[in-house]
Scaffold this motif. Sequence first.
Motif, mmCIF file in Angstrom:
data_model
loop_
_atom_site.group_PDB
_atom_site.id
_atom_site.type_symbol
_atom_site.label_atom_id
_atom_site.label_comp_id
_atom_site.label_asym_id
_atom_site.label_seq_id
_atom_site.Cartn_x
_atom_site.Cartn_y
_atom_site.Cartn_z
ATOM 1 N N ASP A 18 0.837 -1.197 0.000
ATOM 2 C CA ASP A 18 0.000 0.000 0.000
ATOM 3 C C ASP A 18 0.873 1.247 0.000
ATOM 4 N N GLY A 19 0.247 2.417 0.094
ATOM 5 C CA GLY A 19 0.991 3.667 0.045
ATOM 6 C C GLY A 19 1.902 3.888 1.234
ATOM 7 N N GLU A 20 1.689 3.138 2.310
ATOM 8 C CA GLU A 20 2.573 3.193 3.477
ATOM 9 C C GLU A 20 3.668 2.138 3.409
ATOM 10 N N ARG A 21 3.783 1.484 2.255
ATOM 11 C CA ARG A 21 4.805 0.476 1.962
ATOM 12 C C ARG A 21 4.638 -0.795 2.786
ATOM 13 N N ARG A 22 3.390 -1.071 3.223
ATOM 14 C CA ARG A 22 3.101 -2.295 3.957
ATOM 15 C C ARG A 22 2.691 -3.388 2.983
ATOM 16 N N LEU A 23 3.121 -4.606 3.273
ATOM 17 C CA LEU A 23 2.797 -5.741 2.426
ATOM 18 C C LEU A 23 1.330 -6.120 2.602
ATOM 19 N N LEU A 24 0.617 -6.232 1.473
ATOM 20 C CA LEU A 24 -0.794 -6.579 1.496
ATOM 21 C C LEU A 24 -1.057 -8.016 1.066
ATOM 22 N N ALA A 25 -0.319 -8.476 0.061
ATOM 23 C CA ALA A 25 -0.552 -9.821 -0.470
ATOM 24 C C ALA A 25 0.656 -10.224 -1.304
ATOM 25 N N GLU A 26 0.820 -11.520 -1.491
ATOM 26 C CA GLU A 26 1.893 -12.016 -2.338
ATOM 27 C C GLU A 26 1.456 -13.327 -2.978
ATOM 28 N N ALA A 27 2.100 -13.670 -4.084
ATOM 29 C CA ALA A 27 1.804 -14.916 -4.788
ATOM 30 C C ALA A 27 3.051 -15.330 -5.558
ATOM 31 N N THR A 28 3.217 -16.626 -5.743
ATOM 32 C CA THR A 28 4.364 -17.135 -6.485
ATOM 33 C C THR A 28 3.918 -18.203 -7.467
ATOM 34 N N ALA A 29 4.714 -18.388 -8.511
ATOM 35 C CA ALA A 29 4.491 -19.459 -9.481
ATOM 36 C C ALA A 29 5.849 -20.055 -9.830
ATOM 37 N N PRO A 30 5.970 -21.378 -9.848
ATOM 38 C CA PRO A 30 7.283 -21.997 -10.091
ATOM 39 C C PRO A 30 7.684 -21.940 -11.562
ATOM 40 N N LEU A 31 8.990 -21.986 -11.788
ATOM 41 C CA LEU A 31 9.553 -22.064 -13.127
ATOM 42 C C LEU A 31 10.616 -23.158 -13.138
ATOM 43 N N SER A 32 10.812 -23.768 -14.288
ATOM 44 C CA SER A 32 11.838 -24.800 -14.421
ATOM 45 C C SER A 32 12.885 -24.353 -15.421
ATOM 46 N N VAL A 33 14.063 -24.942 -15.309
ATOM 47 C CA VAL A 33 15.192 -24.629 -16.181
ATOM 48 C C VAL A 33 15.494 -25.839 -17.042
ATOM 49 N N SER A 34 15.737 -25.612 -18.313
ATOM 50 C CA SER A 34 16.116 -26.675 -19.245
ATOM 51 C C SER A 34 17.636 -26.668 -19.408
ATOM 52 N N ARG A 35 18.239 -27.860 -19.358
ATOM 53 C CA ARG A 35 19.693 -27.991 -19.528
ATOM 54 C C ARG A 35 19.968 -29.053 -20.597
ATOM 55 N N PRO A 36 19.749 -28.693 -21.870
ATOM 56 C CA PRO A 36 19.872 -29.692 -22.937
ATOM 57 C C PRO A 36 21.282 -30.199 -23.186
ATOM 58 N N HIS A 37 22.291 -29.447 -22.768
ATOM 59 C CA HIS A 37 23.683 -29.853 -22.923
ATOM 60 C C HIS A 37 24.459 -29.400 -21.695
ATOM 61 N N PRO A 38 25.614 -30.020 -21.405
ATOM 62 C CA PRO A 38 26.425 -29.561 -20.268
ATOM 63 C C PRO A 38 26.786 -28.079 -20.408
ATOM 64 N N GLY A 39 26.578 -27.331 -19.316
ATOM 65 C CA GLY A 39 26.887 -25.905 -19.318
ATOM 66 C C GLY A 39 25.782 -25.019 -19.859
ATOM 67 N N TRP A 40 24.715 -25.629 -20.406
ATOM 68 C CA TRP A 40 23.603 -24.846 -20.943
ATOM 69 C C TRP A 40 22.536 -24.648 -19.866
ATOM 70 N N SER A 41 21.851 -23.514 -19.930
ATOM 71 C CA SER A 41 20.755 -23.205 -19.012
ATOM 72 C C SER A 41 19.779 -22.292 -19.738
ATOM 73 N N GLU A 42 18.564 -22.769 -19.969
ATOM 74 C CA GLU A 42 17.598 -22.048 -20.806
ATOM 75 C C GLU A 42 16.201 -22.074 -20.187
#
Length: 479
Positions: A18-42
């Motif tokens: 809010d305008g007083e910088r107080r936390l009102l709500a939060e939400a999260t969603a997971p993400l995954s990482v693809s590693r098709p080859h050694p050293g790769w991250s996509e």
Amino acid sequence: MYLGLDLGTTGLKAVLIDGERRLLAEATAPLSVSRPHPGWSEQDPAAWIRAAETVLTALAAERDLSALRGIGLSGQMHGAVLLDAADAVLRPCILWNDTRAHGEAAEMDADPQFRAVTGNIVFPGFTAPKLRWVAHAEPRVFASVAKILLPKDYLRLWLTGEHVAEMSDAAGTSWLDTGRRLWDESLLAATGLSAGQLPRLVEGSDVSGHLRPALAGRLGMPADIPVAGGGGDNAATGVGMGVVRAGQAFVSLGTSGVLFAANDAYAPAPETAVHTFCHALPDMWHQMGVILSATDALNWYAGLVGEDAARLATSLGPLRAPGETLFLPYLGGERTPLNDAAIRGAFLGLAHATDRAAAARAVMEGVTFAFCDCRDALAATGTRIDGLIATGGGARSDYWLAAIATALDCPVTLPVAGEFGAAYGAALLGLMAAEDVGAEIAEPPATARIIAPEASFTDAFRAGHARYRKARTAIQGVT
């Protein structure tokens, strides 16, 4: 209300304040990482949009978003989102922790103009070497690139329809003149690119665009909400923690470790392997010493001995002087001050008396000494640290915080429980853009307690760090 979105590597987090910088709500969603080859991250940028839809829908179910007045963005840095002329994604985003472009990074870093203009080493994870890799390995994709966006700025494109970046994130590309805060055409040309392929630049607290009406209507938000420039994840955390003035700093004990200090002047020193970036606020810069294994090192050791890392970290009792056993936390290479992707970790000084607790203390001390290296690298640039705020999962360990305070000879402040990270900082930047206010609203969180250096152990930790530096030199090229 003001919304902050933080696009991380493993998840997207949203907070409402809010305008007083107080936390009102939060939400999260997971993400995954693809590693098709050694050293790769996509990652697939479409997954980011799905995650954003998920968290915004969750917030809309909890709160009436018709009172929303501003949005701010934060996110993982250095990623390369490649778009064609129709804004279609040409290939998966190459992430910050992808090392495939190490050869290209070394070639670019050997060109003195890159360090001279950007104030930084060209690290393999930065954006520019990724584009040179694409040019070599995927020439058809490279020929079709009309725009290059950083990860959070692809979310901005979805929100506003605008191609925009901000200074703190742009500083991690190896294309920004970090002192002058603008794209450098000579560095772009050295990568085979032109300024037209990069987004427009704004400051993190400025308006970068406005929420698209169709999206606003679908999510129950007002039309034309301003979207702030935002910040890279560490710069946004600096805003959230109130680290926005010279002398202020935070230490992050996460999977990796960061010693982050705010500066009111540009003071590059790339030879130290310190990151010198623009802050997310106008006329401010920040510097970071970065270590690649912080709590990751303790988690590794805990798995090795079949113990719970949190229990290890919180069961060591009061601080002790460093023992004979020494740990070098280079499980996946090191950035500051070594810039060495090949170096690996080691235990030294093992003896019959080295039990599980002694080895755990050695691991935590080794990470602490790595932070001492970062402090010394920052000091070499003229950066001062008057005090530290602790954040990250490792900050739950009193032993670790006492070791850091004593080894760095600097008090460590533990904030009250709450949300002060990158998503919160992004929300503050959204508030700044919407209400035309500045750094004065970015204040340090309330203090739970302060961990002071233990003077009786200061000399012992200084001697321990000296041993650590000798050991570090000894194993380079051996491991």
